[in-house]
Design a protein around this motif. Structure first.
Motif, mmCIF file in Angstrom:
data_model
loop_
_atom_site.group_PDB
_atom_site.id
_atom_site.type_symbol
_atom_site.label_atom_id
_atom_site.label_comp_id
_atom_site.label_asym_id
_atom_site.label_seq_id
_atom_site.Cartn_x
_atom_site.Cartn_y
_atom_site.Cartn_z
ATOM 1 N N ASP A 58 0.849 -1.185 0.000
ATOM 2 C CA ASP A 58 0.000 0.000 0.000
ATOM 3 C C ASP A 58 0.886 1.237 0.000
ATOM 4 N N LEU A 59 0.985 1.888 -1.152
ATOM 5 C CA LEU A 59 1.881 3.032 -1.281
ATOM 6 C C LEU A 59 1.336 4.282 -0.609
ATOM 7 N N THR A 60 0.106 4.219 -0.105
ATOM 8 C CA THR A 60 -0.426 5.360 0.638
ATOM 9 C C THR A 60 0.013 5.325 2.101
ATOM 10 N N GLN A 61 0.606 4.205 2.509
ATOM 11 C CA GLN A 61 1.092 4.055 3.873
ATOM 12 C C GLN A 61 2.621 4.142 3.886
ATOM 13 N N PRO A 62 3.229 4.460 5.033
ATOM 14 C CA PRO A 62 4.699 4.524 5.099
ATOM 15 C C PRO A 62 5.340 3.193 4.706
ATOM 16 N N ILE A 63 6.374 3.271 3.879
ATOM 17 C CA ILE A 63 7.114 2.095 3.421
ATOM 18 C C ILE A 63 8.448 2.051 4.165
ATOM 19 N N SER A 64 8.816 0.884 4.629
ATOM 20 C CA SER A 64 10.071 0.752 5.366
ATOM 21 C C SER A 64 10.646 -0.635 5.165
ATOM 22 N N LEU A 65 11.911 -0.781 5.501
ATOM 23 C CA LEU A 65 12.545 -2.092 5.451
ATOM 24 C C LEU A 65 11.882 -3.032 6.454
ATOM 25 N N ASP A 66 11.490 -2.510 7.593
ATOM 26 C CA ASP A 66 10.812 -3.322 8.607
ATOM 27 C C ASP A 66 9.499 -3.875 8.066
ATOM 28 N N LEU A 67 8.774 -3.059 7.294
ATOM 29 C CA LEU A 67 7.525 -3.516 6.689
ATOM 30 C C LEU A 67 7.780 -4.678 5.738
ATOM 31 N N LEU A 68 8.798 -4.545 4.871
ATOM 32 C CA LEU A 68 9.115 -5.622 3.929
ATOM 33 C C LEU A 68 9.522 -6.884 4.676
ATOM 34 N N SER A 69 10.324 -6.736 5.729
ATOM 35 C CA SER A 69 10.765 -7.894 6.509
ATOM 36 C C SER A 69 9.576 -8.626 7.115
ATOM 37 N N LYS A 70 8.637 -7.871 7.689
ATOM 38 C CA LYS A 70 7.464 -8.491 8.312
ATOM 39 C C LYS A 70 6.601 -9.206 7.276
ATOM 40 N N LYS A 71 6.470 -8.617 6.086
ATOM 41 C CA LYS A 71 5.691 -9.258 5.030
ATOM 42 C C LYS A 71 6.347 -10.561 4.581
ATOM 43 N N ALA A 173 16.504 -11.583 -19.774
ATOM 44 C CA ALA A 173 16.838 -10.162 -19.854
ATOM 45 C C ALA A 173 15.574 -9.312 -19.915
ATOM 46 N N LYS A 174 14.588 -9.770 -20.685
ATOM 47 C CA LYS A 174 13.328 -9.037 -20.761
ATOM 48 C C LYS A 174 12.629 -9.006 -19.408
ATOM 49 N N ARG A 175 12.714 -10.096 -18.656
ATOM 50 C CA ARG A 175 12.117 -10.133 -17.319
ATOM 51 C C ARG A 175 12.781 -9.108 -16.394
ATOM 52 N N LEU A 176 14.103 -9.000 -16.484
ATOM 53 C CA LEU A 176 14.814 -8.041 -15.646
ATOM 54 C C LEU A 176 14.414 -6.609 -15.997
ATOM 55 N N LEU A 177 14.249 -6.346 -17.277
ATOM 56 C CA LEU A 177 13.808 -5.018 -17.693
ATOM 57 C C LEU A 177 12.387 -4.745 -17.213
ATOM 58 N N LEU A 178 11.530 -5.748 -17.323
ATOM 59 C CA LEU A 178 10.154 -5.593 -16.861
ATOM 60 C C LEU A 178 10.112 -5.334 -15.365
ATOM 61 N N ALA A 179 10.998 -6.010 -14.626
ATOM 62 C CA ALA A 179 11.040 -5.829 -13.174
ATOM 63 C C ALA A 179 11.382 -4.390 -12.798
ATOM 64 N N ILE A 180 12.300 -3.787 -13.539
ATOM 65 C CA ILE A 180 12.654 -2.387 -13.271
ATOM 66 C C ILE A 180 11.461 -1.479 -13.542
ATOM 67 N N CYS A 181 10.703 -1.823 -14.574
ATOM 68 C CA CYS A 181 9.558 -0.988 -14.952
ATOM 69 C C CYS A 181 8.390 -1.115 -13.976
ATOM 70 N N ARG A 182 8.333 -2.220 -13.257
ATOM 71 C CA ARG A 182 7.197 -2.479 -12.370
ATOM 72 C C ARG A 182 7.664 -2.635 -10.929
ATOM 73 N N CYS A 183 8.240 -1.565 -10.420
ATOM 74 C CA CYS A 183 8.762 -1.598 -9.059
ATOM 75 C C CYS A 183 8.379 -0.300 -8.348
ATOM 76 N N PRO A 184 7.093 -0.109 -8.072
ATOM 77 C CA PRO A 184 6.644 1.169 -7.516
ATOM 78 C C PRO A 184 7.119 1.437 -6.098
ATOM 79 N N VAL A 185 7.624 0.419 -5.422
ATOM 80 C CA VAL A 185 8.012 0.591 -4.033
ATOM 81 C C VAL A 185 9.343 1.333 -3.877
ATOM 82 N N ILE A 186 10.122 1.421 -4.951
ATOM 83 C CA ILE A 186 11.483 1.954 -4.812
ATOM 84 C C ILE A 186 11.527 3.417 -4.366
ATOM 85 N N PRO A 187 10.837 4.361 -5.004
ATOM 86 C CA PRO A 187 10.948 5.760 -4.540
ATOM 87 C C PRO A 187 10.603 5.945 -3.066
#
Length: 275
Positions: A58-71, A173-187
């Motif tokens: 949920d990008l409307t909520q705070p994103i953190s490393l702790d959140l990813l770890s718990k998930k 290689a195409k999968r890796l490119l697609l992964a970069i394009c679909r990674c909304p959590v990074i910012p």
């Protein structure tokens, strides 16, 4: 997550190994290692939350490393796994260390882990490059994808990540490119790193921790990033992986498996000594 990548263990499986990829990557990146593990291991290459094929966040909520770890831990519990040996690369390596902190990891093998930087300038350099890739690659993807059939293009495109990009198949290689394009959590994740700082000290996780740094890492050069990680995890064993870039799966798959097995064997040895 691509279920075909998960190995099905026999009834007498020896160990469960959780594999965590890096930021903007995809769990398929571990494919070169999978045939090299012992047949009685259960290997789980997990798609990170907020990444391609991973659990949405949920990008409307705070994103953190702790959140990813718990998930990640919750997902493992859903699969009936209370603990596992954990190996990770880059962001996945940092997450592996956090899974040691929370008691989930039985051993950790972190390959060029993120989480340490010598100064804020170095952090900004990495952060801006990642955010730039996430914004620009979606625009360039229609141009790159048809070119993945050419070995020299794959080698050039992934040169900053690995020494042998030519070993990646066009489809991978195409999968890796697609992964970069679909990674909304990074910012938002990068913002969280900037707000909260580097990895918190992990002085004695009481389990084997092997930190394996690629000698030819152009993203997190060991000369710059290794010592801050050593300060944060002083009890870890530090190893240089020769002839390998930041994402070493296609450069040194056999050596990576050997290092993961070494961590597992250290756990077994510790249990025997304490028995």
């Amino acid at each position: 997550m691509n279920e075909s990548l998960i190995s099905t263990p026999p009834p007498n499986k020896a160990e469960t190994v959780l594999l965590l990829h890096g930021a903007t990557s995809v769990h398929d990146i571990w494919a070169p290692l999978l045939p090299l593990f012992p047949a009685n291991y259960r290997i789980i290459p997990l798609a990170l939350p907020g990444h391609l094929d991973g659990e949405p966040v949920d990008l409307t909520q705070p994103i953190s490393l702790d959140l990813l770890s718990k998930k990640i831990v919750l997902e493992m519990h859903r699969q009936g796994i209370e603990s596992a040996h954990v190996a990770g690369n880059s962001l996945g390596g940092w997450l592996a260390l956090e899974l040691a902190r929370c008691g989930f990891a039985k051993s950790v093998t972190a390959f060029s882990p993120a989480g340490s930087w010598p100064n804020h300038k170095a952090f900004l350099r990495i952060a801006r490059a990642m955010v730039f890739a996430c914004r620009v690659f979606p625009l360039l993807r229609p141009l790159f994808a048809p070119l993945m059939v050419f070995t020299t293009v794959r080698q050039w495109l992934f040169a900053s990540q690995m020494r042998h990009g030519e070993r990646i198949s066009p489809s991978a290689a195409k999968r890796l490119l697609l992964a970069i394009c679909r990674c909304p959590v990074i910012p938002p994740l990068i913002k969280a790193f900037g707000d909260h700082g580097a990895i918190r000290p992990l002085p004695d996780p009481s389990i084997p921790v092997n930190i394996v740094w690629s000698a030819n890492d152009a993203v997190l050069p060991p000369a710059e990033f290794l010592e801050p990680m050593r300060d944060a995890v002083p009890s870890a064993r530090f190893i240089l992986l020769g002839e390998a870039g930041h994402v070493p799966m296609y450069d040194q798959p056999a050596a990576m498996v050997a290092h993961i097995q070494e961590s597992i064997e250290q756990t077994t040895a510790n249990v025997t000594m304490n028995a």
